[in-house]
Structures are given as C-alpha cells and as structure tokens.
Design an enzyme around this catalytic site. Structure first.
Site, PDB file in Angstrom:
ATOM      1  N   CYS A  69       0.876  -1.172   0.000  1.00 24.34           N
ATOM      2  CA  CYS A  69       0.000   0.000   0.000  1.00 24.34           C
ATOM      3  C   CYS A  69       0.911   1.220   0.000  1.00 24.34           C
ATOM      4  O   CYS A  69       2.136   1.075  -0.095  1.00 24.34           O
ATOM      5  CB  CYS A  69      -0.989   0.000   1.165  1.00 24.34           C
ATOM      6  SG  CYS A  69      -0.335   0.302   2.816  1.00 24.34           S
ATOM      7  N   HIS A 102      14.409 -14.796  11.338  1.00 24.30           N
ATOM      8  CA  HIS A 102      14.015 -14.813  12.748  1.00 24.30           C
ATOM      9  C   HIS A 102      12.514 -14.947  12.969  1.00 24.30           C
ATOM     10  O   HIS A 102      12.099 -15.431  14.034  1.00 24.30           O
ATOM     11  CB  HIS A 102      14.483 -13.540  13.449  1.00 24.30           C
ATOM     12  CG  HIS A 102      15.958 -13.474  13.602  1.00 24.30           C
ATOM     13  ND1 HIS A 102      16.580 -12.369  14.143  1.00 24.30           N
ATOM     14  CD2 HIS A 102      16.952 -14.342  13.286  1.00 24.30           C
ATOM     15  CE1 HIS A 102      17.895 -12.578  14.154  1.00 24.30           C
ATOM     16  NE2 HIS A 102      18.133 -13.764  13.629  1.00 24.30           N
TER      17      HIS A 102
END
Length: 144
Positions: A69, A102
């Site tokens: 966006c 991670h």
C-alpha cells in the site's frame, strides 16, 4: 526457492510496487496469483486486499504473500489481524532477510510510495532466498 506460489495484492497506492514485484516473481519462476487492485487510478481500501490474500494463504499453507500500500503500514496491520499470517513490513533487504530468518514471515509488505524498484527487488530477493533459522526463534513464534 522458498515458495512455489506467491499471492500479490495492493491498494491503489501500492499498485506500481505490486507490478514490480509481480514481474520479479514471474521471472523467478513462481506461480503468481495477482489479487488486485488493477489500477492506480481508482481509490480502494487496503484492508479488502489484505483480507483476500489472507483467505488464500489460509488454504495454501506453503505459499507466500506480497502486500503493498502507499506506506505499507495499513495493509500490514490488516493482514496481521489473521492468526495464520506473519506479515512483516520491511524497508530494505536487511529487514526482509530478518523477517524470514528470525520471524518466519509468510507475507512481505512494503511501501509503494517510498520504495524504488531497486529496493523492491532487493527486498524480494532477501525474502525469498532466506530460510527460517528456527531454534530459539521458533519458541517466540509459538507465542504469537
């Protein structure tokens, strides 16, 4: 290659960035599903496109998603309302790499207004080329 299938979606502010990502993903050989929007000219709501992408990923567990966006913020917030989505709003290749390493992110979000083509490609490359590290990170993801 991390994913065989990639779902992509954006609002009008992210249309150009989505098109860059779509071209890159096709060149990488991914099966791409473009969920819209289809024009930068017509104002649409980012949440509708985040929800559509989340619905597809719920039934296609091995796939990845790309959301764009204007800022990347709204569409990433909307996506993360879904329990099965780990959408990371990234700003460069390092954050994209860490989102996978991670956090085992399954959706990459970025700004369509503040990311140029070179940065978009660097983020996509890092996102798709990085494997989840597991270990102590899995324990943290399990708490989400």
């Amino acid at each position: 290659m991390q994913a065989n299938k990639v779902y992509l979606a954006s609002d009008h502010g992210g249309f150009k960035g989505k098109e860059i990502a779509l071209k890159y993903c096709k060149e990488r050989g991914f099966l791409c599903v473009d969920l819209g929007c289809n024009s930068p000219e017509i104002s649409v709501d980012y949440s509708d496109f985040a929800n559509a992408l989340a619905a597809h990923l719920e039934n296609d567990k091995g796939a990845k998603g790309i959301l764009v966006c204007g800022s990347g913020i709204g569409i990433s917030i909307a996506a993360n309302r879904h329990k099965h989505i780990r959408c990371a709003l990234c700003h460069d290749e390092n954050t994209a790499m860490l989102s996978r390493l991670h956090n085992d992110a399954n959706v990459l979000a970025f700004s369509g207004r503040f990311s140029d083509e070179k940065m978009i490609i660097a983020m996509l490359r890092a996102f798709f080329d990085t494997q989840f590290e597991g270990g102590r990170h899995q324990r943290r993801i399990d708490k989400l």
